[in-house]
Design an enzyme around this catalytic site. Structure first.
Site, short mmCIF file in Angstrom:
data_model
loop_
_atom_site.label_atom_id
_atom_site.label_comp_id
_atom_site.label_asym_id
_atom_site.label_seq_id
_atom_site.Cartn_x
_atom_site.Cartn_y
_atom_site.Cartn_z
N PHE B 112 0.84 -1.20 0.00
CA PHE B 112 0.00 0.00 0.00
C PHE B 112 0.88 1.26 0.00
CE2 PHE B 112 -2.36 3.30 2.43
CZ PHE B 112 -3.29 3.57 1.45
N GLN B 113 0.63 2.14 -0.94
CA GLN B 113 1.38 3.39 -1.09
C GLN B 113 2.87 3.18 -1.29
OE1 GLN B 113 0.04 6.21 1.94
NE2 GLN B 113 -1.62 6.77 0.57
N LYS B 162 9.51 2.99 6.87
CA LYS B 162 8.91 3.23 8.17
C LYS B 162 9.61 2.47 9.29
CE LYS B 162 4.30 3.67 10.16
NZ LYS B 162 2.85 3.49 9.91
#
Ligand SMILES: Cc1cc2nc3c(=O)[nH]c(=O)nc-3n(C[C@H](O)[C@H](O)[C@H](O)COP(=O)(O)OP(=O)(O)OC[C@H]3O[C@@H](n4cnc5c(N)ncnc54)[C@H](O)[C@@H]3O)c2cc1C
Ligand SMILES: Cc1ncc(C[n+]2csc(CCOP(=O)(O)OP(=O)(O)O)c2C)c(N)n1
Ligand SMILES: [Mg+2]
Lengths: 179, 571
Positions: B112-113, B162
């Protein structure tokens, strides 16, 4: 004209991509490009053969230097150097043609490295010209498949391509190979 | 002490002197945003679109000379930066972009993204990094800033997954300066090069300096002036070179190139020696290369070796830092005067006045060029002007003389519409004591006007001057000249800009006559606590003259057809 150069660059993920992207972006006509390890574990060496003018060859050099990972670039065409290319050629043979191939191999100092029912693989190393003429002769016999490594080159004697200021590894360099 | 990757990021940014960042949060960059709360010395500007963040960082960097910083999340956040990064790349702006990335474990899985932003920005950054280990953050950030500001400056992107922002490690900041293995220090010229340069200068009767952006990037304005006065060489400037030499100086001729002044281009074609100082012979500058400056020998000084001989073959190319090279030659220069040459140029210059738009009676029309000229006059001509891209940009270049470096900020190489307004916000935030005007077109302003909210929220005093000609004027001009006046897709409707300003509580004014321009300056100056918007409703069908059609020789300019006699310049 063909111009050859040797480039040392940091062995980090994605660097080859940067070099190739640069060649594409600047529209350089690259004839052959080979990459491999060197005597310094953190550096790789690239041998580049370009088809063009001397000015274009200089442009390639200057552009390569714009990549922070490129440590050293040297032109080889203007100094005494050894260049080699390696080809593996699978030739279609029958009982009659096999000796003919063996004979050619003898003359060209090529080696037969695999023999099968109806084909042989020959390996030849040398300068591009020699390989080209060998291939021409084999074409008449029947080439099934061929692969070449591209040119690798090295300056003779004192013409050595090593990092000008010595190479010092920077940072902790624990990049994983994710690209 | 153990810190998270996110904390280490801010520790490093602060050590690089960063106190202002432009950005927009999202999932993959949230750890960095959360950690930001511990570092109140860094002010974050929440933009309304990441393109705005990149242009603000760019405007900030161009105004201050410091590195601009933009922050975005992964995927769409990162891709929204792309236009701003390419803009910075083409104009050599020092900038660092920090993007969040999906966790290392899922990179390559179309998570995702997830976008391969280092792949996407590879050709439009000076360099970029994907940091996959928290241990690498410190040296990567240091290297990123070093590369952004050293040599020929440029944008650098650092992509941080992240999990790397969350991971912890011992924070250890090295003392030694950054070195990059492939980076060769470029500085002074060789003695031989200087000898040849001096020889060429002494043999020349019609020398001309082509002054570019590299003068400012190298901080060589004072050296340039000394050089010019000693040898009495006239100076032609590129668009990005404006401000490097005071335009009021008698030896400063003005802008060269496609929309440069006729006498400047003629001087280039007639010179016997061109000295290219930190300019890269863009095609907007040279016109047709086969007919370009055929009568001259050429010397090019550039910090980027790959620029030398790239477009124009030169007789002497010096790879070096302009300021250092000029300092080497200055003591060895001989006084000369070149009076004949100046006289010749002055002759061409006088001819120009008869066709100049500021000698054109306005009648009942409001010409953008007049507005810009009057803005120069009534503001004292000492503002920082940030332009968008189009006709108004060229009129600014022609009618707003700049006396100081870094006072014209404009997207030259990429010509990015939408650049002007956000870049003006960045410039003003970098230099809060300067008067900043954003001169924008009705088209370009609509590309990034979402940043009005940012300017209000941050109380940024930018004066927005919209040159509203109800057209994509520059394109309309090309249609008029080269597409038989088929004005397709260039007439453009706009909102009522003053009502738009109302919606944001921004003071606004509409100007329709030349007599009101001075009032609009007073109006802008009376509001100092946020942006002001002024809409100038200007002539629809005006043309930027002179113009060298693409591919034509530099001296084959299309000139303003009508010679004008009356002088309406009320100085
Ligand atoms: C609609 C439109 C119209 C335009 N029309 C014109 C026009 O008529 N005339 C015009 O001039 N431009 C025009 N431009 C702008 C043009 O496209 C280029 O952006 C501009 O000419 C580039 O100027 P430059 O070469 O000075 O700057 P840059 O492109 O920024 O190049 C700077 C050079 O300086 C070098 N440099 C950097 N640092 C140093 C240092 N320390 N020492 C030495 N060298 C250094 C760099 O390596 C580089 O080569 C137009 C743009 C648009 C959008
Ligand atoms: C992002 C982007 N899209 C398209 C263009 C092509 N373009 C160059 S100038 C121009 C017209 C600009 O119109 P406006 O902002 O109204 O300014 P004007 O020329 O009318 O002063 C266009 C469409 C561009 N430079 N940038
Ligand atoms: Mg317009």
């Amino acid at each position: 004209m063909k111009y050859s150069m040797s480039a040392l660059f940091e062995n980090k993920p994605g660097v080859l991509n940067r070099v190739v992207s640069l060649f594409r972006r600047r529209n350089f006509n690259i004839d052959s490009l080979t990459v491999g390890r060197t005597e310094i574990p953190d550096l790789s060496r690239m041998t580049i053969l370009i088809e063009g003018t001397e000015a274009e060859a200089r442009k390639v050099e200057k552009s390569l230097y714009k990549l922070p990972n490129v440590v050293q670039v040297e032109h080889l065409h203007d100094k005494p150097s050894v260049t080699r290319d390696l080809a593996l050629i699978k030739v279609e043979v029958d009982g009659q043609k096999r000796p003919e191939v063996m004979q050619l191999c003898d003359i060209f100092r090529a080696r037969v490295v695999d023999v099968a029912q109806s084909s042989v693989i020959v390996e030849i190393t040398g300068e591009e010209d020699k390989i080209e003429s060998f291939i021409e002769l084999l074409r008449n016999i029947g080439i099934i498949e061929m692969v070449r490594t591209g040119i690798v080159a090295m300056g003779r004697g004192q013409h050595t391509v090593t990092p000008a200021n010595g190479y010092r590894k920077l940072g902790t360099k624990t990049y994983k190979n994710v690209i | 002490m153990k810190l998270t990757g996110a904390e280490i990021l801010w520790e490093c940014l602060i050590r690089e002197g960063v106190d202002l960042v432009f950005g927009y949060p999202g999932g993959a960059i949230l750890p960095a945003y959360d950690a930001m709360t511990k570092y109140p010395q860094v002010h974050h500007v929440l933009v309304r679109h990441e393109q705005g963040a990149a242009h603000m960082a760019d405007g900030y960097a161009r105004a201050t000379g410091k590195v601009g910083v933009a922050v975005a999340t992964s995927g769409p956040g990162a891709t929204n930066l792309v236009t701003g990064i390419a803009t910075a790349m083409l104009d050599s702006t020092p900038m660092v972009c920090i993007t969040g990335q999906v966790p290392t474990g899922v990179i390559g899985s179309d998570a995702f993204q997830e976008t391969d932003i280092t792949g996407i920005t590879l050709p439009i950054t000076k360099h970029n990094y994907l940091v996959v280990d928290v241990e690498d953050i410190v040296h990567t950030i240091r290297e990123a800033f070093y590369l952004a500001r050293s040599g020929r400056p440029g944008p650098v992107l650092v992509d941080i997954p992240k999990d790397v922002q969350i991971a912890t490690t011992e924070f250890d900041y090295p003392d030694e300066p950054v070195t990059v293995p492939g980076q060769r220090p470029v500085g002074e010229a060789l003695q031989d090069e200087l000898d040849v340069m001096l020889e060429m200068i002494s043999q020349s009767n019609r020398p001309l300096i082509l002054g570019g952006h590299g003068i400012t990037l190298s901080g060589a304005e004072r050296e340039l002036l000394k050089f010019v006065e000693k040898v009495q060489v006239p100076v032609a400037l590129t668009l990005l070179g404006k401000g490097t030499m005071p335009e009021g100086h008698p030896l400063c001729l003005g802008m060269m190139g496609m929309h440069g002044e006729a006498h400047v281009n003629l001087a280039i074609q007639e010179a016997d020696l061109l000295l290219a100082f930190g300019m890269r012979f863009d095609d907007r500058v040279t016109g047709d290369l086969s007919t370009y400056a055929q009568n001259s020998r050429k010397i090019q000084i550039d910090i980027d070796a790959s620029e030398i001989n790239k477009n124009v073959r030169v007789d002497l190319g010096i790879t070096g830092d302009l300021r250092q090279v000029l300092n080497q030659v200055l003591p060895r220069l001989k006084n000369t005067d070149h009076r004949e040459w100046h006289k010749l140029i002055r002759g061409w210059q006088e001819e120009r006045h008869s066709r100049d738009i500021y000698n054109l009676e306005e009648g009942d029309k409001l010409y953008a060029a007049h507005v810009i000229r009057d803005l120069w006059k009534y503001t004292g001509g000492d503002c920082i002007v940030v332009t968008d891209v189009g006709q108004h940009q060229m009129w600014e270049a022609q009618y707003y003389p700049h006396e100081r470096p870094r006072t014209l900020i404009t997207s030259g190489g990429l010509g990015t519409m939408g650049f002007g307004f956000p870049a003006a916000i960045g410039a003003r935030m970098g230099l809060p004591h300067e008067e900043v005007w954003a001169i924008v077109g009705d088209g370009g302003f609509q590309m990034t006007m979402a940043e009005l909210a940012t300017a209000v929220e941050q109380k940024v005093s930018v004066n927005i001057a919209i040159m509203n000609n109800r057209y994509l004027g520059m394109v309309r001009q090309w249609q008029e000249f080269f597409y038989e006046e088929r004005y397709h897709a260039t007439p453009m409707a706009s909102p009522d800009f003053c009502k738009l300003a109302d919606a944001y509580n921004i003071p606004s004014m509409r100007v329709t006559a030349r007599g009101e321009v001075s009032k609009s300056v007073d109006f802008a100056r009376s509001h100092q606590d946020g942006p002001v918007l002024i809409e100038y409703v200007v002539e629809k069908h005006d043309i930027v003259y002179p113009m060298v059609p693409t591919g034509a020789a530099l001296h084959n300019m299309i000139r303003r057809p009508r010679a004008v006699t009356a002088s309406s310049e009320k100085e």
